[in-house]
Every structure is written in structure tokens, then in C-alpha cells.
Design a protein around this motif. Structure first.
Motif, PDB file in Angstrom:
ATOM      1  N   CYS A  84     -22.687 -14.929  74.942  1.00 46.20           N
ATOM      2  CA  CYS A  84     -22.194 -16.033  74.106  1.00 46.20           C
ATOM      3  C   CYS A  84     -21.349 -15.566  72.929  1.00 46.20           C
ATOM      4  O   CYS A  84     -20.439 -16.277  72.499  1.00 46.20           O
ATOM      5  CB  CYS A  84     -23.349 -16.897  73.629  1.00 46.20           C
ATOM      6  SG  CYS A  84     -24.276 -17.666  74.980  1.00 46.20           S
ATOM      7  N   GLY A  85     -21.627 -14.376  72.400  1.00 48.60           N
ATOM      8  CA  GLY A  85     -20.850 -13.861  71.279  1.00 48.60           C
ATOM      9  C   GLY A  85     -19.388 -13.643  71.612  1.00 48.60           C
ATOM     10  O   GLY A  85     -18.542 -13.618  70.727  1.00 48.60           O
ATOM     11  N   ARG A  86     -19.073 -13.498  72.899  1.00 45.39           N
ATOM     12  CA  ARG A  86     -17.686 -13.287  73.343  1.00 45.39           C
ATOM     13  C   ARG A  86     -17.035 -14.564  73.857  1.00 45.39           C
ATOM     14  O   ARG A  86     -15.884 -14.541  74.277  1.00 45.39           O
ATOM     15  CB  ARG A  86     -17.650 -12.257  74.476  1.00 45.39           C
ATOM     16  CG  ARG A  86     -18.259 -10.936  74.175  1.00 45.39           C
ATOM     17  CD  ARG A  86     -18.048  -9.928  75.326  1.00 45.39           C
ATOM     18  NE  ARG A  86     -18.292 -10.452  76.668  1.00 45.39           N
ATOM     19  CZ  ARG A  86     -19.483 -10.479  77.283  1.00 45.39           C
ATOM     20  NH1 ARG A  86     -20.536 -10.022  76.662  1.00 45.39           N
ATOM     21  NH2 ARG A  86     -19.603 -10.950  78.500  1.00 45.39           N
ATOM     22  N   CYS A  87     -17.751 -15.663  73.874  1.00 49.08           N
ATOM     23  CA  CYS A  87     -17.287 -16.881  74.540  1.00 49.08           C
ATOM     24  C   CYS A  87     -16.334 -17.682  73.653  1.00 49.08           C
ATOM     25  O   CYS A  87     -16.636 -17.982  72.499  1.00 49.08           O
ATOM     26  CB  CYS A  87     -18.481 -17.753  74.930  1.00 49.08           C
ATOM     27  SG  CYS A  87     -18.007 -19.182  75.916  1.00 49.08           S
ATOM     28  N   SER A  88     -15.202 -18.072  74.211  1.00 50.38           N
ATOM     29  CA  SER A  88     -14.192 -18.819  73.462  1.00 50.38           C
ATOM     30  C   SER A  88     -14.632 -20.238  73.133  1.00 50.38           C
ATOM     31  O   SER A  88     -14.194 -20.806  72.140  1.00 50.38           O
ATOM     32  CB  SER A  88     -12.885 -18.863  74.248  1.00 50.38           C
ATOM     33  OG  SER A  88     -13.054 -19.598  75.454  1.00 50.38           O
ATOM     34  N   VAL A  89     -15.494 -20.832  73.941  1.00 48.00           N
ATOM     35  CA  VAL A  89     -15.903 -22.224  73.709  1.00 48.00           C
ATOM     36  C   VAL A  89     -17.269 -22.326  73.030  1.00 48.00           C
ATOM     37  O   VAL A  89     -17.875 -23.391  73.004  1.00 48.00           O
ATOM     38  CB  VAL A  89     -15.867 -23.072  75.012  1.00 48.00           C
ATOM     39  CG1 VAL A  89     -14.460 -23.140  75.573  1.00 48.00           C
ATOM     40  CG2 VAL A  89     -16.833 -22.556  76.038  1.00 48.00           C
ATOM     41  N   LEU A  90     -17.731 -21.242  72.431  1.00 45.97           N
ATOM     42  CA  LEU A  90     -19.017 -21.250  71.734  1.00 45.97           C
ATOM     43  C   LEU A  90     -19.151 -22.418  70.752  1.00 45.97           C
ATOM     44  O   LEU A  90     -20.195 -23.066  70.718  1.00 45.97           O
ATOM     45  CB  LEU A  90     -19.246 -19.922  71.017  1.00 45.97           C
ATOM     46  CG  LEU A  90     -20.508 -19.833  70.158  1.00 45.97           C
ATOM     47  CD1 LEU A  90     -21.763 -19.967  71.017  1.00 45.97           C
ATOM     48  CD2 LEU A  90     -20.531 -18.528  69.389  1.00 45.97           C
ATOM     49  N   LEU A 107     -25.578 -16.803  82.476  1.00 43.53           N
ATOM     50  CA  LEU A 107     -24.550 -17.158  81.506  1.00 43.53           C
ATOM     51  C   LEU A 107     -23.378 -16.211  81.597  1.00 43.53           C
ATOM     52  O   LEU A 107     -23.536 -15.033  81.931  1.00 43.53           O
ATOM     53  CB  LEU A 107     -25.131 -17.126  80.094  1.00 43.53           C
ATOM     54  CG  LEU A 107     -26.374 -17.981  79.857  1.00 43.53           C
ATOM     55  CD1 LEU A 107     -26.880 -17.795  78.446  1.00 43.53           C
ATOM     56  CD2 LEU A 107     -26.083 -19.437  80.145  1.00 43.53           C
ATOM     57  N   SER A 108     -22.183 -16.719  81.261  1.00 43.72           N
ATOM     58  CA  SER A 108     -21.000 -15.879  81.249  1.00 43.72           C
ATOM     59  C   SER A 108     -20.041 -16.401  80.188  1.00 43.72           C
ATOM     60  O   SER A 108     -19.976 -17.606  79.935  1.00 43.72           O
ATOM     61  CB  SER A 108     -20.314 -15.882  82.615  1.00 43.72           C
ATOM     62  OG  SER A 108     -19.959 -17.201  82.975  1.00 43.72           O
ATOM     63  N   ALA A 109     -19.330 -15.491  79.544  1.00 42.13           N
ATOM     64  CA  ALA A 109     -18.377 -15.883  78.512  1.00 42.13           C
ATOM     65  C   ALA A 109     -17.170 -16.547  79.158  1.00 42.13           C
ATOM     66  O   ALA A 109     -16.695 -16.124  80.211  1.00 42.13           O
ATOM     67  CB  ALA A 109     -17.941 -14.664  77.708  1.00 42.13           C
ATOM     68  N   ARG A 110     -16.699 -17.618  78.528  1.00 37.64           N
ATOM     69  CA  ARG A 110     -15.471 -18.282  78.968  1.00 37.64           C
ATOM     70  C   ARG A 110     -14.326 -17.767  78.117  1.00 37.64           C
ATOM     71  O   ARG A 110     -14.532 -17.268  77.011  1.00 37.64           O
ATOM     72  CB  ARG A 110     -15.614 -19.791  78.805  1.00 37.64           C
ATOM     73  CG  ARG A 110     -16.654 -20.400  79.737  1.00 37.64           C
ATOM     74  CD  ARG A 110     -16.808 -21.870  79.483  1.00 37.64           C
ATOM     75  NE  ARG A 110     -15.571 -22.596  79.724  1.00 37.64           N
ATOM     76  CZ  ARG A 110     -15.458 -23.657  80.527  1.00 37.64           C
ATOM     77  NH1 ARG A 110     -16.515 -24.113  81.140  1.00 37.64           N
ATOM     78  NH2 ARG A 110     -14.309 -24.263  80.687  1.00 37.64           N
ATOM     79  N   ASP A 111     -13.096 -17.928  78.619  1.00 40.30           N
ATOM     80  CA  ASP A 111     -11.944 -17.498  77.830  1.00 40.30           C
ATOM     81  C   ASP A 111     -10.881 -18.591  77.723  1.00 40.30           C
ATOM     82  O   ASP A 111      -9.746 -18.325  77.387  1.00 40.30           O
ATOM     83  CB  ASP A 111     -11.347 -16.210  78.392  1.00 40.30           C
ATOM     84  CG  ASP A 111     -10.826 -16.365  79.817  1.00 40.30           C
ATOM     85  OD1 ASP A 111     -10.874 -17.483  80.369  1.00 40.30           O
ATOM     86  OD2 ASP A 111     -10.363 -15.365  80.379  1.00 40.30           O
ATOM     87  N   ASP A 112     -11.271 -19.839  77.995  1.00 40.85           N
ATOM     88  CA  ASP A 112     -10.298 -20.921  77.888  1.00 40.85           C
ATOM     89  C   ASP A 112     -10.213 -21.435  76.451  1.00 40.85           C
ATOM     90  O   ASP A 112     -11.010 -21.073  75.597  1.00 40.85           O
ATOM     91  CB  ASP A 112     -10.596 -22.045  78.885  1.00 40.85           C
ATOM     92  CG  ASP A 112     -12.045 -22.486  78.911  1.00 40.85           C
ATOM     93  OD1 ASP A 112     -12.932 -21.641  78.716  1.00 40.85           O
ATOM     94  OD2 ASP A 112     -12.292 -23.672  79.128  1.00 40.85           O
ATOM     95  N   ASP A 113      -9.222 -22.259  76.196  1.00 42.32           N
ATOM     96  CA  ASP A 113      -8.935 -22.762  74.858  1.00 42.32           C
ATOM     97  C   ASP A 113      -9.906 -23.870  74.474  1.00 42.32           C
ATOM     98  O   ASP A 113      -9.913 -24.938  75.094  1.00 42.32           O
ATOM     99  CB  ASP A 113      -7.496 -23.285  74.838  1.00 42.32           C
ATOM    100  CG  ASP A 113      -7.080 -23.840  73.501  1.00 42.32           C
ATOM    101  OD1 ASP A 113      -7.817 -23.680  72.513  1.00 42.32           O
ATOM    102  OD2 ASP A 113      -5.991 -24.444  73.445  1.00 42.32           O
ATOM    103  N   PRO A 114     -10.726 -23.663  73.437  1.00 42.25           N
ATOM    104  CA  PRO A 114     -11.681 -24.698  73.045  1.00 42.25           C
ATOM    105  C   PRO A 114     -10.997 -25.964  72.528  1.00 42.25           C
ATOM    106  O   PRO A 114     -11.505 -27.066  72.708  1.00 42.25           O
ATOM    107  CB  PRO A 114     -12.526 -24.028  71.959  1.00 42.25           C
ATOM    108  CG  PRO A 114     -11.701 -22.918  71.448  1.00 42.25           C
ATOM    109  CD  PRO A 114     -10.830 -22.477  72.583  1.00 42.25           C
ATOM    110  N   VAL A 115      -9.827 -25.823  71.918  1.00 48.09           N
ATOM    111  CA  VAL A 115      -9.110 -26.995  71.402  1.00 48.09           C
ATOM    112  C   VAL A 115      -8.628 -27.859  72.564  1.00 48.09           C
ATOM    113  O   VAL A 115      -8.741 -29.091  72.523  1.00 48.09           O
ATOM    114  CB  VAL A 115      -7.944 -26.578  70.477  1.00 48.09           C
ATOM    115  CG1 VAL A 115      -7.124 -27.790  70.051  1.00 48.09           C
ATOM    116  CG2 VAL A 115      -8.479 -25.828  69.259  1.00 48.09           C
ATOM    117  N   ALA A 116      -8.130 -27.238  73.619  1.00 46.64           N
ATOM    118  CA  ALA A 116      -7.682 -27.999  74.793  1.00 46.64           C
ATOM    119  C   ALA A 116      -8.860 -28.731  75.443  1.00 46.64           C
ATOM    120  O   ALA A 116      -8.730 -29.890  75.852  1.00 46.64           O
ATOM    121  CB  ALA A 116      -7.012 -27.066  75.807  1.00 46.64           C
TER     122      ALA A 116
END
Length: 168
Positions: free
Chosen positions: A70-76, A96-105
Motif C-alpha cells: 500500500c505504501g507504493r500504491c498511487s490510489v492509496l 494486495l498489489s500496488a496500483r499505478d493509475d492516476d487517482p485524480v482520473a
């Protein structure tokens, strides 16, 4: 994710509750908690002893976000996390796995779907980023051993042979 795929194929409405966003893949916008977080939907809870209601916030008190991943996740900032008791039992192990998509989008998509102004997504993500979130240790406890399901055990002390009746 398979249920979300099937619902989309059938045109059936679907919402999911109590799932971290990484487990929903491209269907993260179906998260009820994500909609509440993006729209600033706070919960009220009843104090039964006093007979009054109080602001319970976003109901994140019993949730944790394991440091890894979670510490690496973009949508945290948007994620409802994992229930603490589930995590403590080792239930989130490897799930669990870190995401890298845009949280604003993602926030803009959820706001637009709710009929709200998606232009406020960036400000909402920043406000959510400031919420306190409890990290959980990456080291999960060893899962408990299977319980002893023996109902009755017959044998003599010091004798290796026994007769056991078990629950299966």
C-alpha cells in the motif's frame, strides 16, 4: 473481478463493498466506499447509550493499509483499505498489489458517474490524502493452526495407540 465482468456484459448494475481497490482492477469505480470518499459522504452512527447520533467520518477506523504494497500504491488516498481483523488473521496475505493509475482520473470518473462535478477531483484527492490511515506491518502473523476437532479420544496413558472420534 469476474462478477464485475459478467455484470458489465449483461448490463446489470453492480456495486461492491469492503474491497481494497487493488482487488477490483478496472472495476474500482464500483466501490461503494470510493463513491463515499469522493463525494465527501460521511457516516453517522448511533450512540445507543446516549440515544444520539455522532459523525463517524468515513468509517476507516477499523481499516489498515499494509506498508507493502500500500505504501507504493498511487490510489492509496482513495482506497478503503483492508479490515484490520481480516488482515490480522493473515487474510490479506498475497492478495494486495500496488496500483499505478492516476487517482485524480479515478476520482473524476466516480464523481461524473454520480452526477457531481469531476473538476473537483484533484482537490478531493488532496483532501483524502490528508486523512489519517493506519499502516499495518508487512509481517503478518503465522496463521493459526487448524483446531483440534477431536470429540473423544480413548487410550491409556503412556500407550501410543488411541481411538479418536473427529468432526469432519
Amino acid at each position: 473481478v469476474a462478477v464485475a465482468e459478467e455484470a458489465a456484459a449483461c448490463g446489470a448494475p453492480l456495486r461492491v463493498y469492503n474491497f481494497p481497490l487493488c482487488r477490483l482492477g478496472r472495476h474500482a469505480a464500483l466501490s461503494i466506499e470510493l463513491g463515499d470518499l469522493c463525494s465527501d459522504g460521511r457516516y453517522s452512527d448511533k450512540d445507543h447509550a446516549a440515544g444520539t447520533y455522532f459523525d463517524a467520518g468515513y468509517m476507516l477506523q477499523s481499516k489498515v493499509w499494509p506498508n507493502d504494497p500500500c505504501g507504493r500504491c498511487s490510489v492509496l488516498p482513495l482506497c478503503p483499505g483492508v479490515d484490520e481483523s481480516y488482515h490480522a488473521l493473515g487474510g490479506a496475505r498475497g492478495e494486495l498489489s500496488a496500483r499505478d493509475d492516476d487517482p485524480v482520473a479515478l476520482a473524476a470518473e466516480v464523481l461524473a458517474e454520480a452526477g457531481a462535478d469531476p473538476g473537483g477531483a484533484a482537490a478531493r484527492v488532496e483532501a483524502l490524502r490528508a486523512l489519517p490511515r493506519r499502516a499495518a506491518s508487512a509481517a503478518l502473523p503465522t496463521p493459526p493452526p487448524e483446531p483440534d476437532r477431536t470429540i473423544v479420544r480413548f487410550g491409556r496413558e503412556g500407550e501410543a495407540r488411541t481411538l479418536e472420534l473427529l468432526i469432519e
